[in-house]
Design an enzyme around this catalytic site. Sequence first.
Site, mmCIF file in Angstrom:
data_model
loop_
_atom_site.group_PDB
_atom_site.id
_atom_site.type_symbol
_atom_site.label_atom_id
_atom_site.label_comp_id
_atom_site.label_asym_id
_atom_site.label_seq_id
_atom_site.Cartn_x
_atom_site.Cartn_y
_atom_site.Cartn_z
ATOM 1 N N GLU A 7 0.657 -1.092 0.102
ATOM 2 C CA GLU A 7 -0.102 -0.237 0.022
ATOM 3 C C GLU A 7 1.051 1.296 0.084
ATOM 4 O O GLU A 7 1.301 1.619 0.890
ATOM 5 C CB GLU A 7 -0.924 -0.067 1.286
ATOM 6 C CG GLU A 7 -1.826 -1.314 1.441
ATOM 7 C CD GLU A 7 -3.075 -1.301 0.282
ATOM 8 O OE1 GLU A 7 -3.354 -0.229 -0.033
ATOM 9 O OE2 GLU A 7 -3.603 -2.348 0.059
ATOM 10 N N CYS A 16 -1.850 8.711 2.391
ATOM 11 C CA CYS A 16 -1.386 8.499 1.095
ATOM 12 C C CYS A 16 -2.632 8.729 0.084
ATOM 13 O O CYS A 16 -2.312 9.264 -1.110
ATOM 14 C CB CYS A 16 -1.288 6.958 1.191
ATOM 15 S SG CYS A 16 -2.289 6.011 2.363
#
Lengths: 472, 634
Positions: B350, B384
């Site tokens: 991720e 993110c």
Amino acid sequence: MGNSDSRTPKQGDFDIIIAGGGISGSWMAEELTRAGRRCLLLEAGKHYPEDAYPSEEIDANSELYWSGGIEFNTAADIGMLRPKVVGGGSIVNQALVDRFDDIALDSWRNRSKVDFLSTSAMSEWYDRVEARINIQKIPAEFRNGNAKIFEEGFKKNGYQCAPLRRAQKDCKYAEGNDCIECLAGCRVQSKQSTPWTTLKRALDTGLLTLLPEFEVQAIRETSGEVQVRGKSSSGMIREFRAKKLVLASGAIGNTKLLLESGYGAGLPHLGHGFYTHPQYMNLAEYDFEVNSHKGPFQAFKSDDPGFREKGFKLENVFAPPVAIAMLLPGIGRRHMDLMRRITRYACIEVAVRDTHAGRIRIAGGRAVIEKSLNAEDIKRKNAGLEAVARIFKSTGALKIIPGNVGIGLHLMGGCAIGNDTGTSVVGPDFRIHGTKNIYAADSSIFPDAPGINPSLTIMALSLRGAQEVLNP
Amino acid sequence: MSTPYSKHLGPRSLRGLTKAGDILIPGDETLPSFSQTPCLAEMDRMADWMTPQDRGGFKFLTGLFSYMPSALIRGLLSVADRADSLPAVIAPPFRLINVGVKGVVYTLYYSDLTASRSLRRELNWSTRCGPLPSTPVSEQEARIKEASQRARAGAAVLRKLPVRERLRFLAPLKEVIFRNQDRILGAIQLETGKSRSDAYMSEIFAVIDHLEFLSRNAETYLGDRSMPSGLALMGKKSRVWFEPLGTVLCISPWNYPFYQAIVPITSALVCGNSVLYKPSELTPMQGLIESLLREARIPEDWVQIIYGDGATGSKLIDERPDKIFFIGSSRTGKKILEQAARHLIPVELELGGKDPAVIFADANLDRAAAGVLWGAVTNTGQSCTSVERVYIQEGAFDAFRDKMVEQANLVVQAIDKDGSADIGHMTSDAQVAIVAEHLADALAGGAKLLTGRQWERKSRKIPPLVLIDVTHEMRIMREETFGPVIPLMPFKTEEDAIRLANDSEYGLSASVWSKDIKRAERVARGIVTGNVSINNVMLTEGNHALPFGGAKSSGFGRYKGEFGFYAFSNMKAVIIDADSKKIEANWYPYTGPKFRLFEAMTRGLFGRGLGSLLGFAKNGLALESLSQKPRGKA
């Protein structure tokens, strides 16, 4: 480890079959293979590689003993630990090696009328045994808190104690080993267990076939040969034949085998005369960390003529958590609170030289053990407990927790040695009375309780017995 | 589903044993009760060795316990505990009950099993046996080796537990987090510098929501599944079983240190894996997670926390976990993938994002501005999935710009204790430097800074930075900035918007704002990204039923949601056939006639219409019959 388990033994391959791979069976195997005999050693338990002994109590207790742990007498107040593993008692014992004294051997000689049961006659055999094993005493700097309390208490009360003699080579105390795990098989090859001492030497001759996980169920003697039938780990029934048979499966094992094979009728004393040196572990709580589990967890024994006369002895000892949990009284929070203080406990065990003979019978395919303490034995036990209480109190114990269950680690008798067929099962030539080729030289032949750890004497008797077996 | 715990003891006996166990060992402030450990799963290590008589007696007794009220069991065990004070005639059975029940309960609980390593610590008990290692190892290396071993032991225990049992162990965690939320918030704010509301919403609330999702759905998705066997395999049973992988190594970053600990850890755990967790060295929150897990009585070997930097992460990979789950930068992700490739360890990554927001002129601009502002500066931009590029349709650009500037200037920034601040400070000086670099690069390229001019480029208190006149050549539009930057760029058409959004190496999330849902969907489908919110922002990750993961350099793999269960499982395909006399058609012998029949059957199987079906049936049956004949007769 030699050509042992991988080969499938065939009929007719063997001179001698040994039933039982404990201390006696192993020493017999070495002597007999040294003399060139082809031997088959049958053991009901497993054969472990050195570093694969179970390291957790749950596995050790389940896998190394008959019946998955403890076996009880009929009154369920003595729990017997009967090892079931290649190496037998030498895997699970504390390897304490002591020669029998006059008190023990004189009693045997008087009872059995067998002349060589004396310190003078046995001395040669003890010498031979001690030449083949490493024996050490635990150095003073490694004695732990438990041992120090023991020693101090003895001094304060004028009792005599002595350092233990252990059959060990190098426990690596300096490297911080704490071998309470020794009770489930030594993983550093220090304890002189037979798989890396005498049994290994026997296997190295190439004349010994070791068949583990094979339970002998019946024996028979016909003219000129013995037949042994049993069950392998896969459940298959197999039969082996040889010229001679050595029974080395201990007091309960030998008795059960002989009874189930029909020898009870001709041997009225079979199963009688069963002794266990019932042991009672006693804990005492101190207000500092005793850490009885660190380092060598046994360092001293009592060596007091007064105790010997009174019929008991004391050892400082400890046990892993599950065993301690079983010793502590109470349930629930109360028990948990006691367990929390495990590192503050010292422990002394009283071993009673029992006088009240027990009896091993069979019922429904199982061994039934009748064993109890008579008034004399209770007196001896109480004398021991009293000495323990004095030792604890004089060293500042806050509280004493007496052990309630008797533990039987030395399983002796049932096939007593003697001259009289009415009161013994094995003759001075180590042969079962009335048989030509069946022998026994393990703890089952003890005529009574010696009050001293039996393993060295089992080794000595087995060496001597092997000579008889080797006679044509 | 059969009872997993013992071949010998049925559910009733196990229930009775659990009752007796909890009476003997009720637990206290720091030690779990008997049933609060998974020790019952080890029952057969004893039961396998019991004599049939002892086992039968034990089953009977514990079966009885299952019917008896606890008070009665307690009374019986108390009497048995004092059996010696009973008359000699009746003492023996009580002694046997005493030793029998205690023997099993104490052995299971006090033996050196995974649940009781903390027990050994509580009891101050440790023993060492064996030769010392020949080469001295550093303490950290020893710790890593030991933790990996214990993780493997923990995985072995977890493998025996059905999903329901794993959920039972996880269940107390929610309450524990509630009880400790002030302490958790304090730790998060101390180490990250975020605002209290940010911490609460994204870490406490979100975590509880996730735990709820797990508890409600784990059994559904991880249960054994029946699959169709089709005509060719008719009569055989086809299944998918979801099994644990073993040990999972989770490495997490510093931006959501609590959420990104608990969510991967509990996801992996519910799938039956033990977890080794390495937090970022920037936000270790030392001891916090352990204390929560301990309070929830989750066995220590199931989740272990190892503190350290990248080198520690690397050593943990060398211990060969069964899967690696990494959240962090793309740069680090590549290194991890390289190392994992050597051991063929599956990895889920991720990674970073450069997420676009696309606003069409027909959208409600006030709402869009409020949303995009939040998406860009929540957690001080350190997400993110934070918005880092804003594309506004030409006609609405000026109005949107003005609204954005107005709202950005109203943002309250502080590390507050009462929820009154919108955003907090940046967490790391290194990241502050990157923001400063990107800003400088943009300004040098001709961009204009409309807000936050007061930031002197050094402090962590970076306010929202609205920029215009940005180009795709600037670093601030290409590289992940990870700060509260809001660069605005106009676009003309729908196709432009898609092209601009896709002009990035990343593809983690995107948001599309338009009154015209159909158009918004077209654009949403056109963007290559892992998550899209339409008329909202960063919301897909707020629904724990949805999967989460990226495209392109933002990583691969998905966690959370239904797919999260698969990410941490070994999906095992199973066919169960009967043990009959039948020889299968695809087994030997292969002969000419059989070949022709097979051809004919295949045409029948994959053709259309009733004729084909009949052809399949006829030829299939003939083939089956022929297959039973040996070579020479076929």
